[in-house]
Design a protein around this motif. Structure first.
Motif, PDB file in Angstrom:
ATOM      1  N   ARG A 413       0.859  -1.194   0.000  1.00 27.97           N
ATOM      2  CA  ARG A 413       0.000   0.000   0.000  1.00 27.97           C
ATOM      3  C   ARG A 413       0.895   1.245   0.000  1.00 27.97           C
ATOM      4  N   SER A 417       0.953   3.625  -3.507  1.00 23.45           N
ATOM      5  CA  SER A 417       0.428   4.987  -3.369  1.00 23.45           C
ATOM      6  C   SER A 417       1.517   5.987  -3.767  1.00 23.45           C
ATOM      7  N   SER A 418       2.717   5.770  -3.273  1.00 23.49           N
ATOM      8  CA  SER A 418       3.817   6.660  -3.623  1.00 23.49           C
ATOM      9  C   SER A 418       4.032   6.677  -5.150  1.00 23.49           C
ATOM     10  N   TYR A 421       1.162   8.880  -6.932  1.00 22.03           N
ATOM     11  CA  TYR A 421       1.148  10.348  -6.891  1.00 22.03           C
ATOM     12  C   TYR A 421       2.526  10.980  -7.052  1.00 22.03           C
ATOM     13  N   TYR A 428      -3.492  12.067  -5.882  1.00 25.17           N
ATOM     14  CA  TYR A 428      -3.523  10.969  -4.907  1.00 25.17           C
ATOM     15  C   TYR A 428      -4.952  10.582  -4.527  1.00 25.17           C
ATOM     16  N   GLY A 431      -6.343   7.598  -6.298  1.00 27.94           N
ATOM     17  CA  GLY A 431      -5.879   6.319  -5.761  1.00 27.94           C
ATOM     18  C   GLY A 431      -6.598   5.975  -4.461  1.00 27.94           C
ATOM     19  N   GLU A 432      -6.781   6.997  -3.658  1.00 21.10           N
ATOM     20  CA  GLU A 432      -7.465   6.805  -2.381  1.00 21.10           C
ATOM     21  C   GLU A 432      -8.876   6.270  -2.636  1.00 21.10           C
ATOM     22  N   ASN A 447      -7.416   5.015   5.609  1.00 22.45           N
ATOM     23  CA  ASN A 447      -7.117   5.153   4.187  1.00 22.45           C
ATOM     24  C   ASN A 447      -6.655   6.572   3.851  1.00 22.45           C
ATOM     25  N   TRP A 451      -2.924   7.616   2.646  1.00 21.32           N
ATOM     26  CA  TRP A 451      -2.700   8.282   1.358  1.00 21.32           C
ATOM     27  C   TRP A 451      -2.206   9.716   1.511  1.00 21.32           C
TER      28      TRP A 451
END
Ligand code: FAD
Length: 533
Positions: A413, A417-418, A421, A428, A431-432, A447, A451
């Motif tokens: 995760r 995520s990195s 974004y 971001y 993705g969230e 969450n 994020w």
């Protein structure tokens, strides 16, 4: 792409201005709700008693509000009625995944059976649109001649505001009692030396451990409700457990069976998973938790986020295991126990942060400066990211696990995520939202704070080499790479001769990691320079 355009195409990502956000932070919905609760007049005459379940306290065991509702009903020989407000629009609004929607509905079904054995009716109020929720529950409360309503706090802005409206509309005729049930230590109460709520994890953790050590009774659980002494004819609600909303159903029977086998519904399924974890896995947790191939974490998040089991149940079981000591620090517990409890503490800290920085629940970053970043419109990159076809094995493995299991290992995760974004420079929030739409364990506090954008750009190749040193996790989830030997599996495009790479049928990297890291650093720096949210 200018930010407003992102919002035009994705209305679900809409958010207020940063100025408005600061106003909400200065006068929080939580403090408004507490004020409204405190100013209620007490209602002495007890008529019918209602417990209102929300999607975060779906159990009859160790449920604080339900327990107190039952005590009052029993003491006054009045009936207890349980209710859940079913709103398909609410599932839509939050982007709730099919896996989580199904888990909620199946859990409701099991709870209704348990409550039936206690002669407690469990009924469902239908609120097609979100605006129907407050009038729907208020009408239900009034029509059923209730004098006292019990529920557990939910800490997100919309939910706190909903409770304020309910209170207003009950206009002192009915007493509304809310309990802190999701957590051990009440959010907002851990403060710094100057009396402000603590927002930094390390000192929060230290204080939190001390509070529990000094008062182990915080971990005491409460019994399920007692049998109803009186029967009651419930009005304007349905006894039928609602279906999963149409738009939230699984795409096939196979998917449904696979997901249900991974995440069986109900309290006893959660409790047996907890005991299995404590007695078989927790001692290795500290040393293996970052290795996704070992899959050594508890996989209890779906149960915690729906409240199917409580954190008190988990920590009281752990207290017994820890020789009846509530000292879960690294000097009072084994490394595995201390490290797992630290994660539980993260969950609590995020609830405290949500209460004191409420704008975080409004599609805005905690650090409001990140709202000024101009994100890229890279639809090809977005599709590749979602499908796990970015050409970066660790990222693709994580996304494929998510799409298959409705779950992703924590280490992944952090990486995916990195990558989204920072390297793809995609907002971001998209993705969230995709996580919410896919995860079985979606939890708004965890969450959004997971994020929260930052300047740390994870390198997915070195992350994989460190945390999946044998490449087992990658080979499990990316079958195209199963035959790739040695370290080439971490970055096949760069580490294999071109002809060999071509034979794999695996995509080339969508972007160059180093170049996009530079681009990201530059973008963040330029776009946030001098902004005043
Ligand atoms: C980008 C991102 C998004 C995330 N989204 C969610 C989410 O929607 N729902 C969710 O429950 N967790 C989320 N997490 C936190 C974490 O990844 C999961 O809780 C964990 O992977 C669940 O697996 P587990 O139950 O085996 O955890 P374990 O390692 O066994 O931990 C035990 C429990 O502690 C809590 N926990 C563990 N790690 C964290 C953490 N980093 N932050 C807060 N609580 C934690 C969870 O309730 C978890 O079940 C997110 C993390 C990131 C980086």
């Amino acid at each position: 792409m200018p930010k407003h355009a992102v919002e035009e195409e994705h209305p679900e990502l809409k958010h207020p201005s940063t100025k408005r956000a600061k106003k909400v932070d200065a006068d929080t919905p939580m403090s408004n709700l507490i004020e409204a609760l405190d100013s209620q007049e007490s209602v002495d005459e007890v008529k019918n008693v209602i417990h209102w379940f929300r999607s975060k306290d779906l159990r009859i065991q160790d449920n604080k509000a339900l327990h107190n509702a039952s005590l009052l009903a029993k003491e006054k020989s009045k009936p207890l009625i349980c209710v859940y407000v079913y709103s398909p629009a609410e599932f839509e609004w939050h982007g709730t995944s099919p896996a989580r929607s199904d888990l909620i509905v199946e859990t409701l079904r099991l709870m209704q059976k348990e409550l039936k054995d206690l002669d407690i009716p469990f009924v469902f109020v239908n609120a097609e649109a979100r605006k129907d929720i407050v009038p729907g529950i208020v009408d239900f409360i009034k029509s059923n001649n209730a004098s006292h309503v019990f529920a557990n706090f939910e800490y997100e802005v919309d939910e706190l505001r909903r409770d304020i409206k309910v209170l207003e509309q009950l206009s002192n005729e009915v007493q509304f009692n809310l309990y802190h049930d999701q957590i051990i230590v009440e959010p907002g109460t851990i403060t710094t030396g100057s009396g402000k709520p603590m927002k930094v994890f390390t000192p929060y953790h230290k204080t939190w451990l001390g509070i529990i050590k000094d008062d182990p009774s915080l971990l005491d659980t409460v019994p399920p409700p007692s049998k109803n002494v009186k029967s009651v004819d419930v009005k304007i609600a349905s006894p039928d457990v609602p279906p999963v909303p149409k738009s939230k159903r699984f795409d096939s029977q196979d998917t449904r069976e696979r997901i249900r086998a991974l995440w069986p519904a109900g309290h006893s399924a959660g409790i047996s998973r907890l005991h299995h974890f404590i007695h078989n896995k927790i001692e290795d947790y500290a040393s293996t938790r970052s290795n996704p191939a070992k899959d050594s974490s508890s996989r209890l998040s779906a149960y915690f986020s729906s409240g199917t089991i409580s954190v008190r149940e988990a920590l009281s079981a752990l207290l017994t295991y820890n020789s009846n000591s509530a000292d879960f620090s690294s000097s009072g517990a084994s490394p595995g126990v201390a490290s797992w409890v630290r994660e539980i503490c993260f969950r609590e800290c995020y609830r405290q942060m949500m209460v004191v920085i409420p704008h975080n629940a409004m599609n805005l970053p905690q650090n409001l400066k990140f709202n000024f970043v101009q994100w890229e419109k890279d639809e090809e990159g977005w599709e590749k990211w979602k499908k796990g076809e970015t050409g970066v094995p660790f990222i693709d493995a994580g996304m494929r696990q998510l799409n298959t299991e409705a779950y992703m290992h924590n280490r992944l995760r952090m990486n995916v995520s990195s990558y989204l974004y920072c390297n793809l420079l995609i907002d971001y929030r998209r993705g969230e939202r995709y996580f919410a739409e896919t995860l079985v364990d979606w939890d708004l506090c965890n969450n959004t704070q997971g994020w929260e954008p930052s300047y740390t750009v994870f390198n997915p190749v070195s992350q994989a080499e460190k945390n999946d040193p044998e490449g087992e996790y990658i080979r499990k989830w990316v079958p195209e790479l199963r035959g790739v030997e040695g370290k080439a599996v971490f970055s096949p495009h760069d580490r294999l001769p071109e002809a060999e790479f071509e034979k794999l049928g695996y995509p080339r990297p969508h972007v160059d990691w180093r170049e996009t890291k530079e681009r990201c650093m530059q973008r963040f720096k330029t776009d946030m320079a001098g902004v005043e949210p």
